[in-house]
Each structure stands twice: as structure tokens, then as C-alpha cells.
Enzyme design. Structure first.
Site, PDB file in Angstrom:
ATOM      1  N   TYR A   1      32.423  52.478 -61.280  1.00  0.00           N
ATOM      2  CA  TYR A   1      31.555  53.705 -61.439  1.00  0.00           C
ATOM      3  C   TYR A   1      32.358  54.887 -60.819  1.00  0.00           C
ATOM      4  CZ  TYR A   1      27.839  57.281 -60.759  1.00  0.00           C
ATOM      5  OH  TYR A   1      27.402  58.579 -60.989  1.00  0.00           O
TER       6      TYR A   1
HETATM    7  P1  NAD Z   1      20.525  59.210 -66.794  1.00  0.00           P
HETATM    8  O1  NAD Z   1      21.041  57.923 -67.216  1.00  0.00           O
HETATM    9  O2  NAD Z   1      19.175  59.188 -66.573  1.00  0.00           O
HETATM   10  O3  NAD Z   1      21.005  60.322 -67.629  1.00  0.00           O
HETATM   11  C1  NAD Z   1      22.572  60.226 -68.381  1.00  0.00           C
HETATM   12  C2  NAD Z   1      22.340  60.370 -69.861  1.00  0.00           C
HETATM   13  O4  NAD Z   1      23.644  60.350 -70.516  1.00  0.00           O
HETATM   14  C3  NAD Z   1      21.218  59.527 -70.630  1.00  0.00           C
HETATM   15  O5  NAD Z   1      19.974  60.076 -71.184  1.00  0.00           O
HETATM   16  C4  NAD Z   1      22.054  58.713 -71.451  1.00  0.00           C
HETATM   17  O6  NAD Z   1      21.418  58.471 -72.632  1.00  0.00           O
HETATM   18  C5  NAD Z   1      23.241  59.712 -71.813  1.00  0.00           C
HETATM   19  N1  NAD Z   1      24.549  59.285 -72.373  1.00  0.00           N
HETATM   20  C6  NAD Z   1      24.941  58.063 -71.704  1.00  0.00           C
HETATM   21  N2  NAD Z   1      25.987  57.629 -72.641  1.00  0.00           N
HETATM   22  C7  NAD Z   1      26.259  58.692 -73.500  1.00  0.00           C
HETATM   23  C8  NAD Z   1      27.244  58.978 -74.586  1.00  0.00           C
HETATM   24  N3  NAD Z   1      28.105  58.171 -74.749  1.00  0.00           N
HETATM   25  N4  NAD Z   1      26.874  59.977 -75.133  1.00  0.00           N
HETATM   26  C9  NAD Z   1      25.776  60.888 -75.243  1.00  0.00           C
HETATM   27  N5  NAD Z   1      25.061  60.616 -74.158  1.00  0.00           N
HETATM   28  C10 NAD Z   1      25.125  59.646 -73.513  1.00  0.00           C
HETATM   29  O7  NAD Z   1      21.234  59.392 -65.427  1.00  0.00           O
HETATM   30  P2  NAD Z   1      21.075  60.693 -64.206  1.00  0.00           P
HETATM   31  O8  NAD Z   1      20.593  60.090 -62.947  1.00  0.00           O
HETATM   32  O9  NAD Z   1      20.388  61.497 -64.678  1.00  0.00           O
HETATM   33  O10 NAD Z   1      22.513  61.109 -64.026  1.00  0.00           O
HETATM   34  C11 NAD Z   1      23.168  62.198 -64.728  1.00  0.00           C
HETATM   35  C12 NAD Z   1      24.573  62.463 -64.232  1.00  0.00           C
HETATM   36  O11 NAD Z   1      24.649  62.692 -62.752  1.00  0.00           O
HETATM   37  C13 NAD Z   1      25.533  61.403 -64.763  1.00  0.00           C
HETATM   38  O12 NAD Z   1      26.708  61.875 -64.876  1.00  0.00           O
HETATM   39  C14 NAD Z   1      25.883  60.653 -63.317  1.00  0.00           C
HETATM   40  O13 NAD Z   1      26.987  59.998 -63.099  1.00  0.00           O
HETATM   41  C15 NAD Z   1      25.498  61.714 -62.130  1.00  0.00           C
HETATM   42  N6  NAD Z   1      25.030  61.534 -60.987  1.00  0.00           N
HETATM   43  C16 NAD Z   1      23.747  61.204 -60.772  1.00  0.00           C
HETATM   44  C17 NAD Z   1      23.358  60.589 -59.488  1.00  0.00           C
HETATM   45  C18 NAD Z   1      21.922  60.054 -59.175  1.00  0.00           C
HETATM   46  O14 NAD Z   1      21.568  60.005 -58.178  1.00  0.00           O
HETATM   47  N7  NAD Z   1      20.915  60.137 -60.314  1.00  0.00           N
HETATM   48  C19 NAD Z   1      24.078  60.822 -58.335  1.00  0.00           C
HETATM   49  C20 NAD Z   1      25.294  61.266 -58.696  1.00  0.00           C
HETATM   50  C21 NAD Z   1      25.854  61.621 -59.829  1.00  0.00           C
END
Ligand code: NAD
Length: 350
Positions: free
Chosen positions: A175
Site C-alpha cells: 500500500y
Molecule cells: P475508502 O475505502 O472509504 O474510500 C475510497 C473510495 O474509493 C471507496 O469508496 C471505493 O469504492 C473507491 N474506489 C476504490 N477503487 C476504485 C476504483 N477502481 N475506481 C473508482 N473508485 C474506487 O477509504 P478512505 O479511508 O476514505 O481513503 C480515501 C483516500 O485517502 C485513499 O486514497 C486512501 O489511500 C487515503 N488515505 C486514507 C487514510 C485514512 O486514515 N483513512 C490515511 C491516509 C491516506
């Protein structure tokens, strides 16, 4: 009024971003595939909550539920497009139609441990998907984007405060490597094609609608069910937990920066600069739920970082970012949301 395309806008962070942008009066186009990393019904509920559309959903099957959701949320200010970011041609059609002022790229398969179980899929969605998005932007002349990177790119380091100038050449999970790749692609497209980008390194985000696989959500559910919590290591490992409202503030500030500047590529930490030990997390959850947690002690997990604490000086200087949520108050908000959802089986309960 601006138009923004938000990828991953049905997810945890994305739904908050869409909700805030809509409240600010912008047009929001949410591109989400409703990927199977967790129950699609949770994501349907995220979209409805973010648009303040209460009520029970008559669940049918995924295809019909998403068609219903797209139709009932469609307005001049909001459009849901159920599409995969790896479909470059579909993205290019969408960009040509919408001509967005900027793209906020949050779609990804998140999670350190899950990425080790499905490395090829994580690489495909996170890296190839980001490349496909950038190609569609280049073809359509979309010049600004904000991309969610992650504190995981810092890997294991002796440093206690993590700064954007630290080395990030040694990620310790698939990741993290995929998120670092997104940053590198962002730089490449900025250099080659003048696509301005802000890569935001998010530090463990929590709050209402948090993903069910993340510790605070998982632990709350387990405490409520009276199950023992998996307690890794000695409990001294720290995380810089950041409330989702503060992260959304940072993203909105990044969009403002992008609208006022040309020819930039910036990497910026968004954290709270207030590390919390695992022991403090558990005691805070006990305090807000009013229950005592029992623990199953386990060794440290491969791929997990020993500790994270964000240097947020650059975010403050460049964007004016000032996170303000008190940790206990943020956890209490999450617990309230979780309990309300469990009670009506529409939100936290899914
Ligand atoms: P999440 O899984 O709730 O949201 C990600 C969304 O992306 C989901 O709704 C999913 O359906 C969509 N998705 C996945 N694959 C896809 C595709 N091929 N095409 C279109 N949509 C797609 O995750 P989150 O926690 O809300 O994270 C959002 C972003 O923030 C991500 O990029 C994650 O890497 C980053 N991030 C999150 C955190 C955290 O603590 N939650 C920390 C660091 C970075």
C-alpha cells in the site's frame, strides 16, 4: 461556483469532502466504483448522509441500489458516476462534459494489511488507476489536482516527527509503495504536462463514517459487542490520529491554494501533530462508550509503522492549515455516529 470531480467520493473521507464542497455551493461530480473493500451499502449510506438525505433504503441488489442512488441524488449541484478510475476513456468523456476546475483524487484500495493479501490488485487500482486519471486529465486539459497520499510512505524511521523532506524511498508495505508511486506520477505529470498537484500525506484519519477495517471503528464495534480487542505490541506505539473534519479543511485549503497558484507540485502532510498511544486510544474508547475493554495481546504486525507524528509546519505556512479537533471530542463524535447507525441499521451498523 466551481466544479470539482471527486474520485472515491462514496468512501469515508470522500463523502465528507463531497458534503463540504456541496455545502460551500460548488458542483460536485463523485466518481466511485463502490469497490468491494467493504460493504457497498455502507458507501451508499455515506453518500446519503453526506447530502443530508435521511431515511431507510429499500435494499435490492448492488446494481439496482446504485442506479437508484444515482437517480435520487442527481441535481444541478451533485452527480454520482459509478465508474472505475482505471477506465481512462470513460474518465476522458466525463472530463470533457464537466470541465472541472480541479480533481480531488481519493479513490484507492486503502489499508496496509489488506494490500499484502492482494498486492497485484492494490497496485492495479492505486497506481494504474492514478495513471489512467492523469492521462484523462492530460487529454482533456484539466490542469489541477489534489491527491490523497499517506503517512505510510515514511516507512520505519528513527525520526519521531515526520517531515515532507524526510526520505521516503523505503516503504514497508505494498500500500505504501503504491501511494509513493502516485506521488511520483504526480511529479512526472507536473513536469511533463504542467498538471499542478498537491500530494497530501494524510495521517490516520478518524471520525464519523470511518472505514470498518480501521482500528477506531473496529475497536468500537468490538467493545460494544463485548469482544476482546487485538492489542499489538506493548501499547506504546503511537499514531497521529486526525479528525476527518480537519482533513476536509486541509483539502478545501489545498483547492484554494490551487486556484490561486500556477506551475506547482507540492507534497504536504495533513495530520494533527498530537500522537496518541494505543493504550490512550483504548482508554478513550472505554471512556466515551462507558464500557471496559478486554484485550488479546499480540506481537507487532509486519508492515505496521512503529509510530507516526506529522510535522504540519508546511501545511500551516503554505495553506493556513490549523487542525482543531480535540481527540476525545472527535472519538465521542464517532461513537455517537456509530451508535445511531447501529440502532437504525442504516449507518454504523452496516
Ligand atoms: P475508502 O475505502 O472509504 O474510500 C475510497 C473510495 O474509493 C471507496 O469508496 C471505493 O469504492 C473507491 N474506489 C476504490 N477503487 C476504485 C476504483 N477502481 N475506481 C473508482 N473508485 C474506487 O477509504 P478512505 O479511508 O476514505 O481513503 C480515501 C483516500 O485517502 C485513499 O486514497 C486512501 O489511500 C487515503 N488515505 C486514507 C487514510 C485514512 O486514515 N483513512 C490515511 C491516509 C491516506
Amino acid at each position: 461556483m466551481s466544479t470539482y470531480v471527486v474520485t472515491g467520493g462514496a468512501g469515508f473521507i470522500g463523502s465528507h469532502v463531497c458534503g463540504r464542497l456541496a455545502e460551500l455551493g460548488h458542483r460536485v461530480v463523485n466518481v466511485d466504483s463502490f469497490a468491494d473493500n467493504y460493504d457497498y451499502r455502507r458507501k451508499v449510506a455515506n453518500v446519503l448522509e453526506s447530502l443530508h438525505m435521511p431515511g431507510r433504503v429499500q435494499w435490492m441488489d448492488k446494481e439496482r441500489d446504485l442506479a437508484w442512488l444515482s437517480a435520487c441524488t442527481a441535481s444541478g449541484a451533485y452527480r454520482l458516476v459509478c465508474a472505475d478510475i482505471r477506465e481512462e476513456a470513460a474518465l476522458a468523456v466525463l472530463f470533457a462534459e464537466e470541465r472541472p476546475d480541479a480533481v480531488i483524487h481519493l479513490a484507492a484500495l486503502p489499508g496496509v494489511r489488506a494490500s499484502m493479501a492482494q498486492p497485484a490488485l492494490y497496485e492495479d487500482v492505486n497506481v494504474k488507476g492514478t495513471l489512467s486519471l492523469l492521462e484523462a486529465m492530460r487529454r482533456c486539459g484539466i490542469r489541477k489536482w489534489v491527491c490523497a497520499s499517506s503517512s505510510s510512505v515514511y516507512g520505519n524511521t528513527e525520526r519521531t516527527i515526520l517531515s515532507e523532506t524526510d526520505c521516503t524511498d523505503m516503504p514497508i508495505s505494498v500500500y505504501a509503495a503504491s501511494k509513493k508511486s502516485c506521488e511520483l506520477l504526480g511529479h512526472t505529470y507536473s513536469h511533463l504536462y504542467g498538471i499542478d498537484g498537491l500530494m497530501l500525506r494524510l495521517f490516520t484519519v478518524y471520525g464519523e463514517r470511518q472505514r470498518p477495517d480501521l482500528a477506531i471503528h473496529k475497536f468500537t464495534a468490538m467493545i460494544e459487542r463485548g469482544e476482546a480487542l487485538p492489542f499489538y505490541g506493548d501499547g506504546a506505539s503511537v499514531r497521529d490520529y486526525t479528525y476527518v473534519g480537519d482533513i476536509v479543511d486541509g483539502i478545501v485549503l489545498a483547492l484554494d491554494y490551487a486556484s490561486r497558484h500556477e506551475r506547482f507540485y507540492e507534497i504536504v502532510n495533513l495530520g494533527s501533530h498530537r500522537p496518541v498511544a494505543l493504550t490512550e486510544l483504548v482508554s478513550t474508547l472505554e471512556s466515551v462508550t462507558g464500557r471496559t475493554a478486554s484485550l488479546t495481546r499480540l506481537p507487532d504486525q509486519p508492515g505496521d509503522m512503529a509510530g507516526t507524528c506529522a510535522d504540519i509546519g508546511k501545511a500551516a505556512r503554505l495553506l493556513g492549515y490549523r487542525p482543531s479537533m480535540d481527540f476525545r471530542a472527535g472519538i465521542a463524535r464517532f461513537a455517537d455516529w456509530y451508535r445511531a447507525g447501529s440502532a437504525q441499521d442504516g449507518a454504523g451498523g452496516i
